[in-house]
Design a protein around this motif. Sequence first.
Motif, PDB file in Angstrom:
ATOM      1  N   PHE A 187       0.812  -1.218   0.000  1.00 34.02           N
ATOM      2  CA  PHE A 187       0.000   0.000   0.000  1.00 34.02           C
ATOM      3  C   PHE A 187       0.855   1.282   0.000  1.00 34.02           C
ATOM      4  N   HIS A 235       0.733  -7.224  -4.623  1.00 34.25           N
ATOM      5  CA  HIS A 235      -0.503  -7.155  -3.855  1.00 34.25           C
ATOM      6  C   HIS A 235      -1.396  -8.373  -4.077  1.00 34.25           C
ATOM      7  N   ASP A 289      -8.946  -4.969  -2.094  1.00 33.58           N
ATOM      8  CA  ASP A 289      -9.502  -3.610  -2.249  1.00 33.58           C
ATOM      9  C   ASP A 289      -8.500  -2.686  -2.939  1.00 33.58           C
ATOM     10  N   PHE A 290      -7.237  -2.798  -2.549  1.00 29.89           N
ATOM     11  CA  PHE A 290      -6.187  -1.992  -3.184  1.00 29.89           C
ATOM     12  C   PHE A 290      -6.138  -2.283  -4.684  1.00 29.89           C
ATOM     13  N   GLU A 295      -8.544  -3.553  -6.576  1.00 28.44           N
ATOM     14  CA  GLU A 295      -9.774  -3.138  -7.255  1.00 28.44           C
ATOM     15  C   GLU A 295      -9.791  -1.643  -7.546  1.00 28.44           C
ATOM     16  N   ALA A 296      -9.011  -0.868  -6.800  1.00 28.73           N
ATOM     17  CA  ALA A 296      -8.941   0.579  -7.017  1.00 28.73           C
ATOM     18  C   ALA A 296      -7.968   0.935  -8.148  1.00 28.73           C
ATOM     19  N   ARG A 297      -7.297  -0.069  -8.700  1.00 34.00           N
ATOM     20  CA  ARG A 297      -6.322   0.156  -9.773  1.00 34.00           C
ATOM     21  C   ARG A 297      -6.911  -0.304 -11.104  1.00 34.00           C
ATOM     22  N   SER A 334      -7.570  -2.372 -14.229  1.00 28.80           N
ATOM     23  CA  SER A 334      -7.290  -3.787 -14.479  1.00 28.80           C
ATOM     24  C   SER A 334      -7.089  -4.101 -15.958  1.00 28.80           C
TER      25      SER A 334
END
Length: 172
Positions: free
Chosen positions: A34, A50, A71-72, A74-76, A78
């Motif tokens: 993170f 990750h 979650d980390f 999913e915020a990036r 794909s």
Amino acid sequence: GGWVRFSAVALLAEIYASAGDVDKAIPLLRIWSFPDKAAELDGQSLVHFHVLGAEIFAQLGQPEEARAYLDFLEARPSDQHSHDIRCLLAMAHALHHQAEGRSAEAKAMAAEAMALVQAMPRSERTLAPRFWCRAADLASAHGQWEQAYRLLERYRRLEQEKKRDMVAVRRV
């Protein structure tokens, strides 16, 4: 700079995990996960690191920690994930569902991971061998004994092929 160091740490964590030495990978995950300046790091290394964290913590029965990694991710974005990353991420999701006691979801995500592998010829040779062990563990947990056996056989065959390849390289 920092991205070279991070990439080296990510590779070292992968080596530890692949050798079954997660106790050495966990401190790396705790310290390097993170990052505040993620944009400055190599995207594939960041994602792979990750995914590895999600996999390890789910496998250890720590779904909250695994969820933080998912979650980390999913915020990036794909859309740039490699095929191997997609396979590993689907397996990490399956392990997370299993750790949370959601067997049906775990079974579905494991099937999705295997479908991704089937969609790309020769991808079985590029995935970390523990992928097959994790898939076998999930199949076994769902009473799919024959599938678990086939997955372990695939793992064993791939490991033997790698050993033969290493012997051939040493001869050169």
